[in-house]
Design a protein around this motif. Structure first.
Motif, PDB file in Angstrom:
ATOM      1  N   ILE A 177       2.472 -28.531 -46.510  1.00  0.00           N
ATOM      2  CA  ILE A 177       2.323 -29.996 -46.604  1.00  0.00           C
ATOM      3  C   ILE A 177       0.987 -30.419 -46.005  1.00  0.00           C
ATOM      4  N   TYR A 178       0.620 -29.806 -44.899  1.00  0.00           N
ATOM      5  CA  TYR A 178      -0.644 -30.102 -44.223  1.00  0.00           C
ATOM      6  C   TYR A 178      -1.836 -29.899 -45.169  1.00  0.00           C
ATOM      7  N   ASN A 179      -1.711 -28.935 -46.073  1.00  0.00           N
ATOM      8  CA  ASN A 179      -2.817 -28.609 -46.987  1.00  0.00           C
ATOM      9  C   ASN A 179      -2.767 -29.353 -48.318  1.00  0.00           C
ATOM     10  N   TRP A 180      -1.843 -30.315 -48.476  1.00  0.00           N
ATOM     11  CA  TRP A 180      -1.839 -31.136 -49.692  1.00  0.00           C
ATOM     12  C   TRP A 180      -3.212 -31.778 -49.873  1.00  0.00           C
ATOM     13  N   LYS A 181      -3.764 -31.702 -51.078  1.00  0.00           N
ATOM     14  CA  LYS A 181      -5.141 -32.130 -51.317  1.00  0.00           C
ATOM     15  C   LYS A 181      -5.393 -33.588 -50.921  1.00  0.00           C
ATOM     16  N   PHE A 182      -4.504 -34.477 -51.353  1.00  0.00           N
ATOM     17  CA  PHE A 182      -4.740 -35.906 -51.127  1.00  0.00           C
ATOM     18  C   PHE A 182      -4.630 -36.275 -49.649  1.00  0.00           C
ATOM     19  N   PHE A 183      -3.645 -35.704 -48.959  1.00  0.00           N
ATOM     20  CA  PHE A 183      -3.389 -36.095 -47.581  1.00  0.00           C
ATOM     21  C   PHE A 183      -4.097 -35.224 -46.543  1.00  0.00           C
ATOM     22  N   HIS A 184      -4.605 -34.049 -46.954  1.00  0.00           N
ATOM     23  CA  HIS A 184      -5.182 -33.120 -45.971  1.00  0.00           C
ATOM     24  C   HIS A 184      -6.280 -33.734 -45.101  1.00  0.00           C
ATOM     25  N   PRO A 185      -7.255 -34.478 -45.681  1.00  0.00           N
ATOM     26  CA  PRO A 185      -8.287 -35.080 -44.817  1.00  0.00           C
ATOM     27  C   PRO A 185      -7.699 -36.020 -43.763  1.00  0.00           C
ATOM     28  N   VAL A 186      -6.645 -36.751 -44.146  1.00  0.00           N
ATOM     29  CA  VAL A 186      -6.016 -37.678 -43.200  1.00  0.00           C
ATOM     30  C   VAL A 186      -5.263 -36.897 -42.126  1.00  0.00           C
ATOM     31  N   PHE A 187      -4.526 -35.865 -42.546  1.00  0.00           N
ATOM     32  CA  PHE A 187      -3.796 -35.043 -41.579  1.00  0.00           C
ATOM     33  C   PHE A 187      -4.761 -34.397 -40.584  1.00  0.00           C
ATOM     34  N   LYS A 188      -5.893 -33.918 -41.105  1.00  0.00           N
ATOM     35  CA  LYS A 188      -6.865 -33.252 -40.245  1.00  0.00           C
ATOM     36  C   LYS A 188      -7.504 -34.247 -39.276  1.00  0.00           C
ATOM     37  N   LYS A 189      -7.946 -35.386 -39.808  1.00  0.00           N
ATOM     38  CA  LYS A 189      -8.552 -36.412 -38.961  1.00  0.00           C
ATOM     39  C   LYS A 189      -7.530 -37.000 -37.997  1.00  0.00           C
ATOM     40  N   GLY A 190      -6.270 -37.058 -38.445  1.00  0.00           N
ATOM     41  CA  GLY A 190      -5.199 -37.581 -37.607  1.00  0.00           C
ATOM     42  C   GLY A 190      -4.641 -36.565 -36.628  1.00  0.00           C
ATOM     43  N   GLU A 191      -5.260 -35.387 -36.580  1.00  0.00           N
ATOM     44  CA  GLU A 191      -4.935 -34.365 -35.585  1.00  0.00           C
ATOM     45  C   GLU A 191      -3.499 -33.854 -35.697  1.00  0.00           C
ATOM     46  N   ALA A 192      -3.019 -33.710 -36.947  1.00  0.00           N
ATOM     47  CA  ALA A 192      -1.706 -33.090 -37.157  1.00  0.00           C
ATOM     48  C   ALA A 192      -1.797 -31.598 -36.832  1.00  0.00           C
ATOM     49  N   ILE A 193      -0.651 -30.988 -36.512  1.00  0.00           N
ATOM     50  CA  ILE A 193      -0.604 -29.572 -36.131  1.00  0.00           C
ATOM     51  C   ILE A 193       0.109 -28.795 -37.229  1.00  0.00           C
ATOM     52  N   PRO A 194      -0.614 -27.934 -37.981  1.00  0.00           N
ATOM     53  CA  PRO A 194       0.036 -27.161 -39.048  1.00  0.00           C
ATOM     54  C   PRO A 194       0.951 -26.075 -38.474  1.00  0.00           C
ATOM     55  N   LEU A 195       2.079 -25.874 -39.128  1.00  0.00           N
ATOM     56  CA  LEU A 195       3.090 -24.932 -38.640  1.00  0.00           C
ATOM     57  C   LEU A 195       3.511 -24.005 -39.782  1.00  0.00           C
ATOM     58  N   SER A 196       3.549 -22.710 -39.494  1.00  0.00           N
ATOM     59  CA  SER A 196       4.030 -21.732 -40.463  1.00  0.00           C
ATOM     60  C   SER A 196       4.639 -20.565 -39.694  1.00  0.00           C
ATOM     61  N   PRO A 197       5.485 -19.748 -40.341  1.00  0.00           N
ATOM     62  CA  PRO A 197       6.103 -18.609 -39.642  1.00  0.00           C
ATOM     63  C   PRO A 197       5.075 -17.670 -39.015  1.00  0.00           C
ATOM     64  N   ARG A 198       3.966 -17.455 -39.703  1.00  0.00           N
ATOM     65  CA  ARG A 198       2.949 -16.550 -39.184  1.00  0.00           C
ATOM     66  C   ARG A 198       2.161 -17.150 -38.026  1.00  0.00           C
ATOM     67  N   ALA A 199       1.967 -18.479 -38.069  1.00  0.00           N
ATOM     68  CA  ALA A 199       1.142 -19.139 -37.039  1.00  0.00           C
ATOM     69  C   ALA A 199       1.998 -19.976 -36.087  1.00  0.00           C
ATOM     70  N   PHE A 200       3.262 -19.570 -35.913  1.00  0.00           N
ATOM     71  CA  PHE A 200       4.180 -20.350 -35.087  1.00  0.00           C
ATOM     72  C   PHE A 200       3.706 -20.434 -33.631  1.00  0.00           C
ATOM     73  N   LYS A 201       3.314 -19.284 -33.069  1.00  0.00           N
ATOM     74  CA  LYS A 201       2.871 -19.268 -31.668  1.00  0.00           C
ATOM     75  C   LYS A 201       1.620 -20.107 -31.465  1.00  0.00           C
ATOM     76  N   ASP A 202       0.720 -20.068 -32.449  1.00  0.00           N
ATOM     77  CA  ASP A 202      -0.509 -20.870 -32.356  1.00  0.00           C
ATOM     78  C   ASP A 202      -0.180 -22.364 -32.368  1.00  0.00           C
ATOM     79  N   ALA A 203       0.806 -22.749 -33.187  1.00  0.00           N
ATOM     80  CA  ALA A 203       1.209 -24.156 -33.253  1.00  0.00           C
ATOM     81  C   ALA A 203       1.809 -24.614 -31.926  1.00  0.00           C
ATOM     82  N   ILE A 204       2.615 -23.753 -31.315  1.00  0.00           N
ATOM     83  CA  ILE A 204       3.222 -24.078 -30.016  1.00  0.00           C
ATOM     84  C   ILE A 204       2.133 -24.230 -28.947  1.00  0.00           C
ATOM     85  N   LYS A 205       1.160 -23.312 -28.964  1.00  0.00           N
ATOM     86  CA  LYS A 205       0.054 -23.398 -27.998  1.00  0.00           C
ATOM     87  C   LYS A 205      -0.737 -24.690 -28.183  1.00  0.00           C
TER      88      LYS A 205
END
Length: 615
Positions: A480-508
């Motif tokens: 969802i974080y990488n959706w084309k239309f919303f991605h710039p807003v999510f990135k500028k809005g400092e959202a935290i992407p979460l995935s099974p592989r990057a779970f620990k990074d998201a928690i940190k």
């Protein structure tokens, strides 16, 4: 929650509104009389040049008395500055009336400068008094009312004095002197308005508890030392200076549009009656009043800066479109919309300047605001005069102002792109939904907050953010974080992407944000509800270390969104009604300890559902 009744109940509010109205009404009256005289006597480029000069005479005092007006507003009680300015206006309007009766057009022309001088001294005190009178709690509301009042006064002044002017004017009058002598009795209305304003200003309450000890040096003023020092004061906070520049660009566009529209209407549309011309421009004032009310409703809990970007887009579009329209009726609607979206820029940005300014420098910063705005407007009017002198018509000037509008849009988007996105979402959502928030006070202003609650729709993140001034850092699925239309807003809005592989990074990353006292929001269910029930909460958030200064705040979004196109759950009996807005209620619970477990948290939110859904 701000509302009009609470704001007007503030002691001195009605009197302040009355003073603001009379000041603008009287100032506009004389300017309209002079402008209408120019309109009747001159045509083409000469008319544009003289109209630009009269506007320049109104702007020049704001440049010349920048330092003294700021000093006076900071040194003395602001209500007293307004009172003495009103007394000065009585003397000036008597001089103007004398000029009318004797047909002294040049003298009346020059008196425009003195009347503007009075306004320049009065301005910083008028706007600085908003914060003193209404406080930070009602700052946006106070600005909305002040803006609406000023606009109603301008609108009233334009219509009132133009109708009286046309009623006294006849085609046998040829010269400027003959016209002024014919309408001379209008001068006594200017004097009367100033006298009433003086009396009303004397009744304003004094909100200053301790007097300033500052002194003013004429030598430092003449040498320009004050100028550079005061401008430096206004640039200390980047957000303040950015708002000043944005307002300056807006006012420059507006001044040029108003200066050239008379010639455009006369030359391109064949309109010679000043009532029609001034009436169309006055509709911008009606739009500002309507827009100010809308801004107040959309800024109940915080200053909605995102509206400024929406306003800039719309006024730029309108300026580009005006030359393509040849119907006065359609242009009238366009001026109404121009005013409406102008308030989207004026109210939030002025409120932001007042909010960020330190009280001891408030007058200086507001004077700097006036100074920079008027430097911009004066420069633009000088360019307009030069272009008109060399034969450039009004249509080309409209296109040039459209280009300036594009720059204003880019400037606001660069700074407020996330706020603009959420303001846009709010405008669209209020057409179909009404959001009601409860317990917002449970979210601390000075601590980190971990927001945890149920997940009912695709727009939960928008619904939650609209309640808060502080930006929420949402933890969301990486896809969802990488959706084309919303991605710039999510990135500028400092959202935290979460995935099974990057779970620990998201928690940190969530832990890092909480250490910086940010708000982090997680939907522990992990998915949008498909059956209207609250699923067991995942324990992932428990892995975030708890050694940060903050709390957990639970939230519950009720069932009002179910059945809409944004929800996955469609109750069998639910029906869509295009003419009825959905009511969605959001409840924020009392703060919980940071070590609250998922099972306990789910029970708390289920209890919130049981408590609130039965109401």
């Amino acid at each position: 929650m701000q509302n009009k009744e609470k704001i007007l109940a503030v002691s001195g509010a009605i009197n302040y509104i009355f003073v603001v109205f009379l000041n603008a009404f009287t100032d506009l009256g004389h300017k309209i009389i002079i402008q209408n005289t120019i309109f009747k006597v001159y045509d083409g480029s000469t008319q544009i040049v003289l109209t630009a000069i009269i506007n320049a005479l109104v702007l020049l005092p704001f440049i010349l008395v920048f330092s003294p007006s700021g000093f006076l507003a900071d040194r003395f009680a602001k209500n007293k500055i307004m009172e003495h300015s009103a007394a000065f206006a009585v003397v000036i309007t008597l001089g103007i009336t004398y000029a009318y009766y004797h047909g002294y057009f040049i003298f009346a022309f020059v008196m425009t400068f003195l009347l503007a001088m009075q306004s320049a001294i009065y301005g910083p005190a008028k706007y600085g008094y908003i914060k003193e009178l209404f406080g930070e709690k009602f700052l946006t509301g106070g600005n909305s009312i002040a803006q609406a009042t000023t606009t109603v006064a301008i609108l009233g002044g334009i219509i009132f004095y133009t109708v009286l002017f046309e009623g006294m004017y006849d085609d046998s009058l040829v010269t400027k002197s003959e016209i002024l002598q014919k309408i001379a009795p209008l001068g006594w209305l200017l004097v009367g308005g100033s006298l009433i304003e003086w009396f009303a200003a004397s009744k304003l309450p004094n909100r200053v508890l301790t007097a300033s000890k500052r002194s003013f040096s004429m030598k430092r003023y003449v040498s320009g030392e004050y100028l550079f020092k005061n401008l430096k004061t206004s640039t200390r906070k980047e957000e303040v200076f950015h708002a000043i520049i944005a307002l300056s660009l807006f006012w420059s566009i507006s001044q040029v549009v108003l200066a050239i529209f008379g010639e455009y209407a006369k030359d391109q549309l064949g309109v010679t009656n000043t009532i029609y011309v001034q009436g169309v421009m006055a509709l911008a004032g009606v739009g500002i009043v309507i827009g100010s009310i809308i801004v107040l409703k959309l800024s109940k809990d915080y200053i909605n800066l995102g509206l400024s970007g929406i306003g800039a887009i719309m006024i730029t579009l309108l300026v580009f479109l005006i030359p393509f329209v040849h119907s006065m009726s359609i242009i009238a609607v366009m001026f109404l919309l121009f005013g409406l979206f102008s308030s989207f820029i004026l109210v939030p940005l002025n409120a932001q300047i007042q909010f960020l300014a330190v009280r001891t420098h408030l007058g200086t910063i507001l004077a700097a605001n006036n100074f920079v705005q008027n430097i911009f407007m004066f420069s633009f009017l000088c360019l307009t005069t030069v272009f008109a002198y060399f034969g450039m018509n009004a249509m080309i000037l409209f296109y040039l102002m459209g280009i300036v509008g594009l720059y204003l849009v880019a400037l606001l988007f660069k700074r407020y792109v996330v706020e603009i996105f959420f303001a846009t979402m709010k405008l669209f959502s209020v057409l179909r939904h009404r959001y009601e928030y409860f317990g917002v006070e449970n979210i601390p202003e000075d601590k980190a907050v971990l927001l945890l609650g149920n997940h009912v729709s695709w727009i939960d993140w928008i619904i939650l953010q609209l309640a808060l001034k502080r930006r929420i850092n949402f933890m969301m699925d990486k896809d969802i974080y990488n959706w084309k239309f919303f991605h710039p807003v999510f990135k500028k809005g400092e959202a935290i992407p979460l995935s099974p592989r990057a779970f620990k990074d998201a928690i940190k990353e969530a832990y890092k944000r909480l250490q910086n006292k940010s708000i982090v929001a997680i939907f522990p269910e992990g998915e949008i509800s498909k059956d209207g029930e609250i699923k067991p909460f995942h324990r992932g958030y428990e892995l975030i270390p708890t050694d940060y200064d903050g709390v957990i705040v639970p939230f519950y979004i009720d069932s009002g969104i179910f059945g809409s196109s944004f929800a996955k759950y469609k109750p069998k009996r639910s029906r869509r009604n295009l003419f009825k807005r959905r009511v969605v209620k959001v409840y924020f619970g009392e703060p919980l300890p940071k070590d609250t477990k998922s099972e306990e948290l789910q029970k708390i939110i289920l209890k919130m559902r049981e408590q609130y859904e039965t109401k």
